[in-house]
Design an enzyme around this catalytic site. Structure first.
Site, PDB file in Angstrom:
ATOM      1  CG  ASP A  39      -0.290  -0.222   2.522  1.00 55.03           C
ATOM      2  OD1 ASP A  39       0.739  -0.922   2.565  1.00 55.03           O
ATOM      3  OD2 ASP A  39      -0.782   0.300   3.543  1.00 55.03           O
ATOM      4  CD  GLU A  50       3.346  -1.056   7.545  1.00 54.68           C
ATOM      5  OE1 GLU A  50       3.653  -0.968   8.743  1.00 54.68           O
ATOM      6  OE2 GLU A  50       3.389  -0.093   6.754  1.00 54.68           O
ATOM      7  CD  GLU A  51       2.479   3.062   5.495  1.00 54.72           C
ATOM      8  OE1 GLU A  51       2.383   3.507   6.663  1.00 54.72           O
ATOM      9  OE2 GLU A  51       3.561   3.011   4.892  1.00 54.72           O
TER      10      GLU A  51
END
Length: 442
Positions: free
Chosen positions: A83, A141-142
């Site tokens: 991402d 992941e963010e």
């Protein structure tokens, strides 16, 4: 140090141009968390072209590729997050983001590209593998916990060991940053609402100024780390937002504080929660105000607990870069959801220096609009991954025994607190009531 001293693996050297081309395409076409639809399609298409079994929709928009050799086990997994971030890019690169307000500002485009390079290089050597390799292309992941969702969808079924990297501009290109124990912090969030009694700014008598109470709470919270946490341990408590007030001549009746807590140790995390509750309650009460503290658990700390897996990375890295570059990385209190993988399987999370800065220049930090990476770092990372596979699944006389050694020495860590999306801790702090601590599931 000159990149000429790097011994890039021949299999990766053969796909260098494709790795760079893929990274630049992804950089120009960023997608945010759980929106990685086109990225996932590209990944799945390439894996299928190389004869790798593909499963899509793992963890919503994730992709899992499985390359089987002589047997399904032992199985080694490698992860790449996909991402981007909601940032307007200002790099001026020829391949800069074509999507307004979205940018690969943390190197995830490089993670995907280098792992695809690893997949292609290993697919050409399928007959040599004494086990299988899984490629985990992870969404979100963010901040949205894509790893947690992928694990819940079974991405680690049949996996014995798992490895992940982060391209890291805080270290010079080629550094392979290895560190035992915690390498990334737990990332928690809190919200405090302070309530008073408003009135006219010229007549404060009879009011309870929520701004004054909130200001004192902010000040007092700083003592939690400086006076309660062991100075030989690590913690960060940051108030990042303060919102309140209506006009210059009105005494405010409500203020909202939002911030983050970062810790490496569970006991320190619990101490901080307890002290935040006490400080918030008593400081509000001292001003005649009330306050509500909500504490949300985020990613747990990323902790390397397998000495064997650290050794696997070190041995592979020493064949790629000079020994002086295999060292402890620049560490921070940033967070990484690879922690969820390391709670389920032995493995190693490490860093690969990717700073494009020249001598004497300051590196551009991650999550900044002019962030970029040195593309030679992709070749280093990919070469280390291939080297791990060679040592465990190609060169080892007994691949199962080589992997079993790492599995056998690993002690599964206790489960982390549930992510804030599922559970939160609410501390109702009222000057006229007893302290309460409630856990509620959303």
């Amino acid at each position: 140090m000159s990149t000429a001293s790097f011994a890039i693996h021949p299999g990766i050297e053969a796909v260098r141009s494709e790795i760079i081309e893929t990274r630049r395409y992804l950089h120009a076409h960023p997608e945010l968390s759980f929106e990685e639809f086109e990225t996932a399609k590209l990944v799945a298409r390439k894996l299928r072209e190389w004869g790798i079994e593909v499963e899509e929709g793992v963890g919503r928009t994730g992709v899992v590729g499985t390359l089987c050799g002589a047997s399904e086990r032992p199985c080694i997994a490698f992860r790449a997050d996909m991402d981007a971030l909601p940032i307007q890019e200002t790099t001026g690169l020829e391949f800069a983001s074509t999507v307004p307000g979205k940018m690969h500002a943390c190197g995830h485009d490089g993670h995907v590209a280098e792992l695809l390079g690893v997949a292609k290089a290993l697919a050409a050597r399928r007959e040599e593998l004494k086990g299988s390799v899984k490629f985990l292309f992870q969404p979100a992941e963010e901040g949205k916990g894509g790893a947690r969702v992928m694990v819940a969808d079974g991405c680690l079924e049949g996996v014995d060991l798992v490895y992940g990297i982060h391209l890291w501009t805080y270290d010079e290109v080629g550094v392979v940053g290895l560190h035992p124990g915690p390498v990334m912090a737990a990332s928690d969030r809190f919200e405090i609402v302070v309530r008073g009694a408003g009135g006219h700014g010229a007549a404060p008598q009879g009011t309870v100024d929520a701004i004054v109470a909130a200001a004192q709470i902010v000040q007092s919270l700083q003592s939690v780390v400086s006076r309660n946490v062991d100075p030989l341990k690590n913690a960060v408590l940051t108030v990042g937002q303060i919102n309140g007030g209506y006009n210059y001549n009105i005494i405010c009746d409500e203020v909202r504080l939002v911030g983050t807590v970062r810790t490496f140790d569970r006991d320190i995390q619990e101490l901080v929660v307890k002290r935040m509750h006490e400080v918030t309650h008593h400081t509000a009460a001292a001003h005649g105000a009330t306050a509500t503290l909500e504490y949300y658990f985020g990613y747990p700390p990323t902790v390397n607990t397998s000495d064997a897996c650290l050794g696997h990375v070190r041995r592979a890295a020493l064949r790629v870069v000079p020994e002086a570059l295999v060292r402890s990385p620049f560490l921070s209190m940033g967070a990484e959801d690879f922690s969820y993988f390391l709670h389920e399987r032995p493995g190693c999370f490490f860093f690969v220096g990717a700073s494009p800065a020249g001598p004497g220049e300051e590196p551009v930090p991650h999550h900044k609009s002019n962030f970029t990476i040195h593309e030679e770092a992709l070749m280093v990372a990919a070469s280390v991954f291939v080297g791990i596979v060679e040592d465990l699944l190609v060169k080892a006389d007994d691949a199962a025994a080589a992997v079993a050694e790492a599995v056998g020495e690993w002690v599964k860590p206790p489960p982390p607190p549930k992510h804030g999306l599922a559970e939160h801790v609410t501390c109702a702090c009222d000057s006229g009531m007893h302290e309460t601590l409630k856990r509620s599931v959303e």
